[in-house]
Design a protein around this motif. Structure first.
Motif, PDB file in Angstrom:
ATOM      1  N   VAL A 172       0.826  -1.202   0.000  1.00 26.86           N
ATOM      2  CA  VAL A 172       0.000   0.000   0.000  1.00 26.86           C
ATOM      3  C   VAL A 172       0.866   1.260   0.000  1.00 26.86           C
ATOM      4  CG1 VAL A 172      -1.694   1.304   1.351  1.00 26.86           C
ATOM      5  CG2 VAL A 172      -1.967  -1.159   1.049  1.00 26.86           C
ATOM      6  N   TYR A 173       1.949   1.258   0.762  1.00 22.17           N
ATOM      7  CA  TYR A 173       2.846   2.414   0.778  1.00 22.17           C
ATOM      8  C   TYR A 173       3.452   2.644  -0.605  1.00 22.17           C
ATOM      9  CZ  TYR A 173       3.159   3.799   5.705  1.00 22.17           C
ATOM     10  OH  TYR A 173       2.911   4.316   6.943  1.00 22.17           O
ATOM     11  N   ALA A 174       3.904   1.580  -1.260  1.00 15.78           N
ATOM     12  CA  ALA A 174       4.519   1.719  -2.583  1.00 15.78           C
ATOM     13  C   ALA A 174       3.500   2.196  -3.611  1.00 15.78           C
ATOM     14  CB  ALA A 174       5.139   0.397  -3.023  1.00 15.78           C
TER      15      ALA A 174
ATOM     16  N   PHE B  37      10.798   2.917  -3.344  1.00 15.63           N
ATOM     17  CA  PHE B  37      11.423   1.858  -2.550  1.00 15.63           C
ATOM     18  C   PHE B  37      11.474   2.242  -1.069  1.00 15.63           C
ATOM     19  CE2 PHE B  37      15.224  -0.148  -0.689  1.00 15.63           C
ATOM     20  CZ  PHE B  37      14.849  -1.474  -0.805  1.00 15.63           C
ATOM     21  N   ARG B  38      11.827   3.502  -0.782  1.00 14.76           N
ATOM     22  CA  ARG B  38      11.857   3.957   0.612  1.00 14.76           C
ATOM     23  C   ARG B  38      10.460   3.877   1.238  1.00 14.76           C
ATOM     24  NH1 ARG B  38      15.309   7.824  -1.661  1.00 14.76           N
ATOM     25  NH2 ARG B  38      13.622   9.362  -1.701  1.00 14.76           N
TER      26      ARG B  38
ATOM     27  N   ILE C 271       9.071   8.421 -12.610  1.00 15.55           N
ATOM     28  CA  ILE C 271       8.828   8.048 -11.211  1.00 15.55           C
ATOM     29  C   ILE C 271      10.153   7.766 -10.520  1.00 15.55           C
ATOM     30  CG2 ILE C 271       7.885   6.212  -9.735  1.00 15.55           C
ATOM     31  CD1 ILE C 271       5.449   6.188 -11.541  1.00 15.55           C
ATOM     32  N   ASP C 272      10.319   8.367  -9.360  1.00 18.53           N
ATOM     33  CA  ASP C 272      11.522   8.191  -8.554  1.00 18.53           C
ATOM     34  C   ASP C 272      11.441   6.830  -7.867  1.00 18.53           C
ATOM     35  OD1 ASP C 272      13.605   8.263  -6.740  1.00 18.53           O
ATOM     36  OD2 ASP C 272      13.098  10.252  -5.943  1.00 18.53           O
ATOM     37  N   GLN C 273      12.158   5.873  -8.420  1.00 19.34           N
ATOM     38  CA  GLN C 273      12.087   4.504  -7.920  1.00 19.34           C
ATOM     39  C   GLN C 273      12.662   4.361  -6.512  1.00 19.34           C
ATOM     40  OE1 GLN C 273      13.907   2.095 -10.944  1.00 19.34           O
ATOM     41  NE2 GLN C 273      12.199   2.361 -12.353  1.00 19.34           N
ATOM     42  N   MET C 274      13.679   5.129  -6.190  1.00 11.06           N
ATOM     43  CA  MET C 274      14.251   5.056  -4.843  1.00 11.06           C
ATOM     44  C   MET C 274      13.261   5.597  -3.812  1.00 11.06           C
ATOM     45  SD  MET C 274      16.919   3.347  -4.737  1.00 11.06           S
ATOM     46  CE  MET C 274      17.264   3.654  -3.018  1.00 11.06           C
TER      47      MET C 274
END
Length: 125
Positions: A65-67, A90-91, A84-87
């Motif tokens: 859900v966060y991702a 991921f965080r 989209i900022d993948q890092m």
């Protein structure tokens, strides 16, 4: 462009897995029957896993859900799929996985214990 193809490929693979859950069991069902039955079966399966491994299930659910929420937030900021900022995503996933999911499990257990065993409030809901 390649990120878009990857996202579409993942979506198609996920949908095909969802549509073929217990394929032998669903053989002969109409699409409308499948639309009604698949969510019920998925919910029952989730609850079964939740009962057998509550912390891990809540951690993975929260991470997902966060991702997804972060991707939606970035899209609402006007970013394309390729931007989209993948890092960052991921965080967000890690925050849900090791933070929110397990800590919520502990918090709700403590809260429930407090209300039922100390305050004796068992019918407040």
């Amino acid at each position: 462009p390649h990120k878009s193809l990857i996202m579409v490929g993942i979506a198609v693979a996920a949908f095909s897995q969802l549509a073929t859950v217990d394929q032998g069991f669903m053989r002969g069902w109409t699409p409308s029957e499948m639309i009604l039955r698949i969510p019920i079966d998925a919910w029952n399966g989730y609850n079964k896993i939740l009962h057998s491994a509550p912390v891990a299930t809540k951690a993975v659910t929260s991470a997902s859900v966060y991702a997804i929420g972060d991707i939606i937030a970035q899209k609402s900021e006007g970013k394309s799929v390729d931007e989209i900022d993948q890092m960052r995503t991921f965080r967000s996933l890690v925050a849900g996985l090791i933070g929110h999911g397990p800590l919520s499990h502990v918090w709700y257990n403590i809260s429930e214990s407090y209300f039922t065993e100390i305050l004796h409030c068992t019918q407040w809901w």
